[in-house]
Write an enzyme that holds these catalytic residues in place. Structure first.
Site, PDB file in Angstrom:
ATOM      1  N   GLU A 127      -4.902  -0.165  -5.794  1.00  0.00           N
ATOM      2  CA  GLU A 127      -4.917  -0.021  -4.339  1.00  0.00           C
ATOM      3  C   GLU A 127      -4.564  -1.336  -3.656  1.00  0.00           C
ATOM      4  OE1 GLU A 127      -4.942   1.388  -1.621  1.00  0.00           O
ATOM      5  OE2 GLU A 127      -5.202   3.494  -2.104  1.00  0.00           O
TER       6      GLU A 127
ATOM      7  N   ASP B 180       0.839  -1.192   0.000  1.00  0.00           N
ATOM      8  CA  ASP B 180       0.000   0.000   0.000  1.00  0.00           C
ATOM      9  C   ASP B 180       0.882   1.253   0.000  1.00  0.00           C
ATOM     10  OD1 ASP B 180      -2.291   1.542   0.089  1.00  0.00           O
ATOM     11  OD2 ASP B 180      -2.415   1.510   2.272  1.00  0.00           O
TER      12      ASP B 180
ATOM     13  N   GLU C  59      -2.375  10.105  -0.678  1.00  0.00           N
ATOM     14  CA  GLU C  59      -3.620   9.330  -0.627  1.00  0.00           C
ATOM     15  C   GLU C  59      -3.996   8.993   0.799  1.00  0.00           C
ATOM     16  OE1 GLU C  59      -6.200   5.724  -0.517  1.00  0.00           O
ATOM     17  OE2 GLU C  59      -4.174   5.995   0.287  1.00  0.00           O
ATOM     18  N   GLU C  60      -2.999   8.645   1.606  1.00  0.00           N
ATOM     19  CA  GLU C  60      -3.277   8.259   2.987  1.00  0.00           C
ATOM     20  C   GLU C  60      -3.800   9.434   3.804  1.00  0.00           C
ATOM     21  OE1 GLU C  60      -3.412   5.329   3.781  1.00  0.00           O
ATOM     22  OE2 GLU C  60      -2.069   4.195   2.490  1.00  0.00           O
TER      23      GLU C  60
END
Length: 834
Positions: free
Chosen positions: A204, A143, A177-178
């Site tokens: 993802e 991830d 994104e996180e």
């Protein structure tokens, strides 16, 4: 039918189906040795370490590495293509309905954008998206470094091809994104290339390796699913996963939401789902991702991107936006897909045929129709009663296990849950029907009972099929399988059963006829369990995971037993089966209660860690006149699963329920530094007193102006500077209301409880954050309390009096392989009156 061969035959049948499902789920590839480029990409990105937004690792080192690799790829590209590279550092804000209301503000975050287009240029483009940032304390291999590595390899492969593309391919390596999907929003709403995008593929992860699952498509645009069906070499896709994910059951979201909601672009969302136990932990390393997993993903994504980039439909994608599509793979071999409207017609037709068959059978002969109806509906009601009583019984066991502190005993040993809850469910089902056969149907022919209970099962599934189709769920295709194939099986075996009863030949024919729906249901069930079991280890302190898993197992048992309940009435006795399964249940229950099955594992090869989140916080509470009324500092502790800190307390006595965090109800979000504590998932918190922390980047918060507007409102403007991550909490005082602000689209989005939450993050060299809010003015002086919490990774260096306790805690937590994150929080309360 004799129990001695009937029960083992059913068990062997189910075990054989399970073996086929296992082979399918592990159906990876055996490619050549891992290529140098791909190995270098993944290993080098993860070697940089955790890549949080605002850190040099994320904003500088990873960006420089990506640029170096892209430059090397560009130097080897053919004359058929042109490559353009852009570094975007957007600033913006948006609001989404996340955790009950969430507003996000970002400043100077980083995107690396690459466009590969034909030499003659292209008007339209397809987007491929990954993110290179990670959560703290993890190298983020799955991830999402592996996806970025795959994208680099795809860029290299396409650029080396002499075959020109019809459309451009844009590769977005997004760097935030996180931080709640910020970078994708900055790209799709601000980058000039975004206007040309007609479809996207988002890469993802919800696990580490394995097969990548297509779990979202659209919205609508069935041609996108058809593109995947046609192009993907190793398909793994399910509309069931799409409807589960979009229902909100899984506490997660992806960039798919941003492209769909803010860019109005259709796409495909896919993710690795295997081994979610180490997702977002320090164990998410590159060596745990198998070569064949990377090869599978690369083959699939390359093929689909190439198909889209040469498709005539891409340029006119909006013309093909009509309706949803039913899609599902068959054991990873191929995908079946058809328009949802066709599925609706097919579902109703099959349900109608089943109702006609049952109606004709029950109502004939006419002189016995009333009696037949009574017996049929008695069987129907008895089946529903058996399911309800089974569910209640197993849930009582699950609640008992939770109350005695043995939750998640199956977390490391999944089959413990099967032996505990599965055996209990089967025992209760068999017992109810055995008692019914003995006392209610004691003088009734066994062959007749077997026939009527089969029809009752068919009736249940026909009703469910009609209801789910009426609701509009594409997942109704599962019910179609459970009506069509059993009905065909009944017609196929009718003559044999009528003449000879439950012979071996009948049973074999019956099981062969049921092969397709049972195999697919086992395949789907195991996929669900593989996804949800690890999620139970991070599902919060309020959701009893044993109750959830027990519910899943009971549902699976009821479904899989549907067309075997009639066997209970065909066998001479169920005594041996009941004794065997009861023994399995009792022995497993005793072992679970004894605590022999420790939930977590620190096995280096296959870790299943417990997740605990630690934050070092300073808190200061002020009244509305600005007077300090309370001040404290401590380690704020959140256990990410239902067990909380019960496994830590014996090792660190200071961590116990005497330090439970009370909710400061007069403060926004209980006066704690998350939006989550007031969310239903995290209500149990602990607060270990500790010395004050001094962040390296302290906050500077200024009220710039107070302006009374012509429409009798007060506009307050602010300037904030500080660390890379901050949270703003706003609670208008009684008698005032927050009417508008400079964030998002200007409409404030309230969070849980009516307060307002804004998450802020920045990259490097960002300007101070300026924003304003507008409050409606009532009959008296209004006050607005603003609480600002600052999250900043810090380190400890043994300077404080509580250091020994803290060091002890950290050491124990580390020894237990517990993932944690250090953060410092400062809370300021400001009185604003006009």
């Amino acid at each position: 039918m004799g129990e001695a061969w009937g029960a083992p035959l059913v068990l062997l049948y189910l075990l054989a189906l399970r073996a086929l499902v296992q082979v399918s789920h592990r159906q990876l590839l055996s490619p050549p040795a891992r290529g140098e480029e791909r190995e270098g990409y993944l290993d080098n990105i993860t070697a940089i370490g955790p890549r949080t937004v605002g850190s040099p690792e994320n904003e500088v080192h990873t960006v420089n590495y990506l640029l170096e690799q892209i430059k090397a790829i560009e130097s080897e590209s053919t004359d058929a293509h042109k490559i353009f590279v852009d570094i975007q550092r957007p600033t913006g804000s948006f609001s989404i309905d996340f955790l009950g209301g969430f507003t996000s503000y970002y400043a100077n975050i980083t995107n690396v954008v690459v466009k590969l287009e034909p030499r003659g240029g292209a008007e339209h483009a397809v987007l491929s998206n990954c993110h290179f940032d990670s959560v703290p304390n993890t190298p983020g291999a799955s991830d999402d470094a592996v996806s970025c590595s795959v994208m680099l390899e795809i860029l290299y492969t396409l650029s080396k091809s002499s075959e020109p593309l019809q459309h451009a391919v844009i590769f977005l390596f997004n760097g935030a994104e996180e931080n709640i999907l910020q970078a994708s929003h900055g790209f799709i709403t601000q980058h000039e290339w975004a206007k040309s995008i007609r479809a996207f593929i988002n890469l993802e992860a919800a696990g580490v390796g394995g097969k990548e699952l297509v779990f979202q498509t659209g919205p609508e645009n069935p041609w996108l699913v058809q593109a995947y069906v046609f192009a993907a070499k190793h398909p793994f896709a399910s509309v069931v996963a799409q409807e589960i994910f979009q229902s909100g059951i899984i506490p997660a979201d992806t960039d798919f939401r941003i492209y769909r909601d803010f860019g109005n672009v259709p796409g495909i969302d896919l993710a690795f789902i295997e081994n979610g136990y180490i997702y977002h932990t320090k164990y998410d390393t590159s060596d745990r991702i198998l070569t064949d997993s990377i090869q599978r993903a690369g083959d699939n994504i390359l093929a689909v991107l190439k198909y889209l980039a040469t498709s005539d439909m891409l340029a006119k994608s909006f013309e093909y936006r009509h309706g949803n599509v039913v899609f599902f793979d068959v054991l990873g071999l191929f995908v079946l897909a058809y328009p949802a409207r066709i599925g609706t017609i097919m579902n109703y037709v099959i349900a109608a045929i089943a109702f006609l068959y049952l109606g004709k059978k029950v109502l004939q002969p006419k002189n016995r129709a009333i009696n037949n109806l009574k017996k049929f509906f008695a069987a129907f009601g008895l089946m529903l009663l058996s399911w309800i009583s089974t569910l209640v019984t197993v849930l009582i066991v699950a609640v008992f296990i939770s109350l005695i502190g043995r939750s998640l005993s199956w977390y490391t040993h999944f089959y413990v849950s099967v032996f505990l809850y599965g055996s209990a469910a089967v025992v209760k089902l068999i017992l109810v029907h055995t008692l019914a056969k003995k006392f209610y149907y004691k003088n009734t022919n066994d062959q007749y009972l077997g026939d009527v209970f089969f029809d009752a099962s068919l009736m249940v599934w026909s009703v469910v099929l009609a209801m789910i189709t009426r609701i509009g769920l594409c997942s109704a295709f599962i019910c179609t399988l459970w009506v069509a194939f059993p009905l065909l099986t009944k017609l196929m075996t009718h003559e044999e059963f009528r003449q000879k009863g439950a012979t071996m030949k009948f049973v074999v024919m019956y099981m062969l006829g049921m092969f397709v729906p049972y195999l697919y249901m086992m395949y789907l069930s195991w996929t669900v369990f593989e996804m949800f079991t690890p999620i139970m280890g991070r599902s919060g302190s309020e959701i009893p995971p044993d109750v959830v898993l027990a519910g899943f197992i009971v549902a699976s048992t009821m479904i899989l037993s549907s067309y075997f309940i009639n066997f209970i009435y065909l066998v001479k006795s169920t005594k041996t089966t009941l004794i065997t399964l009861t023994t399995v249940f009792v022995v497993t229950l005793i072992l679970v209660c004894s605590g022999i099955f420790f939930p977590y594992s620190s096995d280096a090869a296959n870790p299943k860690p417990k997740r605990v989140f630690l934050q070092h916080a300073n808190r200061r509470f002020h009244d509305l006149d600005g007077n300090l009324v309370k001040s404290d500092s401590g380690i704020w502790i959140n256990g990410f699963d239902y067990n909380g800190i019960s496994h830590i307390t014996p090792l660190v006595p200071e961590i116990n329920d005497t330090i439970r965090t009370p909710c400061e109800e007069r403060a926004p979000f209980c006066g704690l530094p998350w939006i989550l504590p007031v969310h239903f998932m995290f209500r149990k918190n602990w607060y270990l007193p500790a010395s004050e922390i001094f962040p390296a980047s302290p906050i500077h918060f200024k009220v710039l102006t107070k302006e009374l507007t012509p429409w009798n409102s007060l506009r307050l403007s602010f300037e904030v500077s500080g660390p890379s991550h901050m949270s703003l909490y706003i609670r208008p005082h009684e008698g005032s209301a927050l009417s508008t602000w400079s964030l998002g689209d200007g409409t404030p989005v309230a969070s849980v409880g009516g307060d307002y939450f804004v998450f802020y993050s920045r990259g490097l060299q960002a300007s101070p954050w300026h924003f304003w809010i507008e409050l409606t003015k009532f009959d008296y002086c209004d006050h607005t309390k603003l609480v600002v919490s600052i999250l900043k990774p810090v380190s400890f260096d043994a300077q404080h009096e509580h250091e020994s306790v803290i060091a002890h805690l950290y050491q124990i937590v580390s020894d237990m392989k517990v993932q944690f994150v250090y953060d410092a929080i400062i809370i300021l309360t400001i009185n604003l009156c006009y």
